[in-house]
Design an enzyme around this catalytic site. Sequence first.
Site, PDB file in Angstrom:
ATOM      1  N   LYS A 111      13.131   6.298  -2.492  1.00  0.00           N
ATOM      2  CA  LYS A 111      12.359   7.306  -3.612  1.00  0.00           C
ATOM      3  C   LYS A 111      12.493   8.605  -3.037  1.00  0.00           C
ATOM      4  O   LYS A 111      12.628   9.640  -4.050  1.00  0.00           O
ATOM      5  CB  LYS A 111      10.821   7.070  -3.470  1.00  0.00           C
ATOM      6  CG  LYS A 111      10.524   5.794  -4.179  1.00  0.00           C
ATOM      7  CD  LYS A 111       9.862   5.982  -5.523  1.00  0.00           C
ATOM      8  CE  LYS A 111       9.019   4.596  -6.366  1.00  0.00           C
ATOM      9  NZ  LYS A 111       9.495   3.358  -6.101  1.00  0.00           N
ATOM     10  N   LYS A 195      16.384  -5.657  -8.170  1.00  0.00           N
ATOM     11  CA  LYS A 195      15.090  -6.325  -8.108  1.00  0.00           C
ATOM     12  C   LYS A 195      14.440  -6.422  -9.552  1.00  0.00           C
ATOM     13  O   LYS A 195      14.051  -5.407  -9.968  1.00  0.00           O
ATOM     14  CB  LYS A 195      14.230  -5.892  -6.949  1.00  0.00           C
ATOM     15  CG  LYS A 195      13.352  -6.975  -6.409  1.00  0.00           C
ATOM     16  CD  LYS A 195      12.430  -6.388  -5.306  1.00  0.00           C
ATOM     17  CE  LYS A 195      11.457  -5.554  -6.073  1.00  0.00           C
ATOM     18  NZ  LYS A 195      10.097  -5.687  -5.085  1.00  0.00           N
ATOM     19  N   LYS A 198       7.873  -4.528 -11.356  1.00  0.00           N
ATOM     20  CA  LYS A 198       6.806  -4.162 -12.143  1.00  0.00           C
ATOM     21  C   LYS A 198       7.174  -2.721 -12.713  1.00  0.00           C
ATOM     22  O   LYS A 198       6.860  -2.522 -13.914  1.00  0.00           O
ATOM     23  CB  LYS A 198       5.614  -4.004 -11.397  1.00  0.00           C
ATOM     24  CG  LYS A 198       5.043  -5.255 -11.033  1.00  0.00           C
ATOM     25  CD  LYS A 198       3.603  -4.893 -10.128  1.00  0.00           C
ATOM     26  CE  LYS A 198       3.667  -5.546  -8.826  1.00  0.00           C
ATOM     27  NZ  LYS A 198       4.001  -4.580  -8.006  1.00  0.00           N
TER      28      LYS A 198
HETATM   29  N1  AQP Z   1      11.615  -9.574  -7.716  1.00  0.00           N
HETATM   30  C1  AQP Z   1      10.981 -10.262  -6.835  1.00  0.00           C
HETATM   31  N2  AQP Z   1      11.538 -11.301  -6.196  1.00  0.00           N
HETATM   32  C2  AQP Z   1      11.022 -11.870  -5.266  1.00  0.00           C
HETATM   33  N3  AQP Z   1       9.808 -11.577  -4.663  1.00  0.00           N
HETATM   34  C3  AQP Z   1       9.411 -10.343  -5.039  1.00  0.00           C
HETATM   35  N4  AQP Z   1       8.120  -9.600  -4.990  1.00  0.00           N
HETATM   36  C4  AQP Z   1       7.912  -8.640  -5.734  1.00  0.00           C
HETATM   37  N5  AQP Z   1       9.156  -8.358  -6.378  1.00  0.00           N
HETATM   38  C5  AQP Z   1       9.684  -9.750  -6.331  1.00  0.00           C
HETATM   39  C6  AQP Z   1       7.001 -10.014  -3.715  1.00  0.00           C
HETATM   40  O1  AQP Z   1       5.843  -9.950  -4.260  1.00  0.00           O
HETATM   41  C7  AQP Z   1       4.992  -9.533  -3.192  1.00  0.00           C
HETATM   42  C8  AQP Z   1       4.065  -8.598  -3.856  1.00  0.00           C
HETATM   43  O2  AQP Z   1       4.929  -7.471  -4.070  1.00  0.00           O
HETATM   44  P1  AQP Z   1       4.156  -5.998  -4.656  1.00  0.00           P
HETATM   45  O3  AQP Z   1       4.034  -6.466  -6.365  1.00  0.00           O
HETATM   46  O4  AQP Z   1       2.798  -5.882  -3.710  1.00  0.00           O
HETATM   47  O5  AQP Z   1       5.056  -4.956  -4.444  1.00  0.00           O
HETATM   48  P2  AQP Z   1       6.673  -4.891  -4.775  1.00  0.00           P
HETATM   49  O6  AQP Z   1       7.492  -5.662  -3.921  1.00  0.00           O
HETATM   50  O7  AQP Z   1       6.836  -3.364  -4.787  1.00  0.00           O
HETATM   51  O8  AQP Z   1       6.765  -5.538  -6.280  1.00  0.00           O
HETATM   52  P3  AQP Z   1       7.394  -4.717  -7.564  1.00  0.00           P
HETATM   53  O9  AQP Z   1       7.134  -5.531  -8.723  1.00  0.00           O
HETATM   54  O10 AQP Z   1       8.925  -4.274  -7.145  1.00  0.00           O
HETATM   55  O11 AQP Z   1       6.367  -3.335  -7.666  1.00  0.00           O
HETATM   56  P4  AQP Z   1       6.956  -2.011  -7.842  1.00  0.00           P
HETATM   57  O12 AQP Z   1       7.761  -1.881  -9.144  1.00  0.00           O
HETATM   58  O13 AQP Z   1       5.550  -1.183  -8.224  1.00  0.00           O
HETATM   59  O14 AQP Z   1       7.325  -1.311  -6.646  1.00  0.00           O
HETATM   60  C9  AQP Z   1       5.950  -8.905  -2.197  1.00  0.00           C
HETATM   61  O15 AQP Z   1       6.017  -9.957  -0.958  1.00  0.00           O
HETATM   62  C10 AQP Z   1       7.190  -8.828  -2.738  1.00  0.00           C
HETATM   63  O16 AQP Z   1       8.122  -8.974  -1.866  1.00  0.00           O
END
Ligand code: AQP
Length: 330
Positions: A111, A195, A198
Amino acid sequence: MKTMLSGIKPSGQLHLGSYIGAIKQFVTYQEDYHMFVFIANLHCITLPITPAELTDNLRDCLAFYLACGLDPERSTIFLQTDVKEHAQLGFILSCQTYLGELNRMTQYKDKAQGKNRNDVLTAGFYTYPTLMAADILLYNADYVPVGDDQKQHVELTRDIAERVNKRFGQIFSVPEPVITKVGARIMALDNPAKKMSKSEHNTKGTIFLKDEPAAIRKKVMSAVTDMVNKVSYDPVNQPGISNLLTIYAALEGITPQEAEAKFSSLQYGAFKSAVADRIIEEFAPIQARYREIVGSGDLDRILAKGAEKARPIAAGTLKTIQKAIGLDIF
Ligand code: AQP
């Protein structure tokens, strides 16, 4: 029984990656561990989000935890801000963490390369790994199930725990990350180099837990593949097809190689259709339960009960560290 803790930051709509990499694991682990699962609402405000969106996401996150099978009688399910000790221990741990360690966090480094970073990135975003360390250490978790991208944060948590224990006496258990063998990193359907996320604004690549069957089918059928024209598990040369095999395998509880053996004689269109069917089949009962739960009055009661169970444990840990570092008089 060993303790396990994990949570999700509902900064947007939950998706197939959140399900495979997180919620599905939590549901399995609650059978064998003393499981704490929280909704990481403080982490959501580290990046911009509107109040209305955040409130909706929190309700959805809890409803999906329950709809996917988390059982509030077995697991302690709670909202992070209902247990004030998270923020308090987070500050204490930020004073035990070096700037160099935070600078090395991959999510921050990614970021920090963006435009206008000094006006966009907040101090809260920079220090959120220390809040995450507090989330884990408050409950002396032995294990933390996480997706691939969060492993580095659990490693920092271990370093902080070991440092505090060395300086002030044995206070924290040193947690271990648990990474699922299949599906620790589900990739975006429209770009298998990224990846599934969200915060990704291009929703073509992300299958949301709330997506209707027709939307799921459309997204899977238009997933990026390759010119090889053979369904095989080869993440380097066939990342799109390998991602679809991983998704199928994770839902079915088999290995990607076993999924490959099942589909290797199919054309891409027929293979994609089978993957779409499997996702739709998995989501149908979850979505039906979600619709029942989200409008019911049960959500408040469940959160209140979870916070009641979590608070005394968190308060005990905070008291111990406050005493150890000299913050308490009595
Ligand atoms: N694409 C993914 N594949 C496998 N595991 C995933 N996790 C998230 N995306 C994937 C795992 O879900 C748990 C909760 O994650 P989180 O939602 O708290 O945070 P994140 O990893 O930052 O999820 P996002 O969707 O990528 O959110 P944003 O876009 O807001 O940053 C974690 O154990 C994560 O690894």
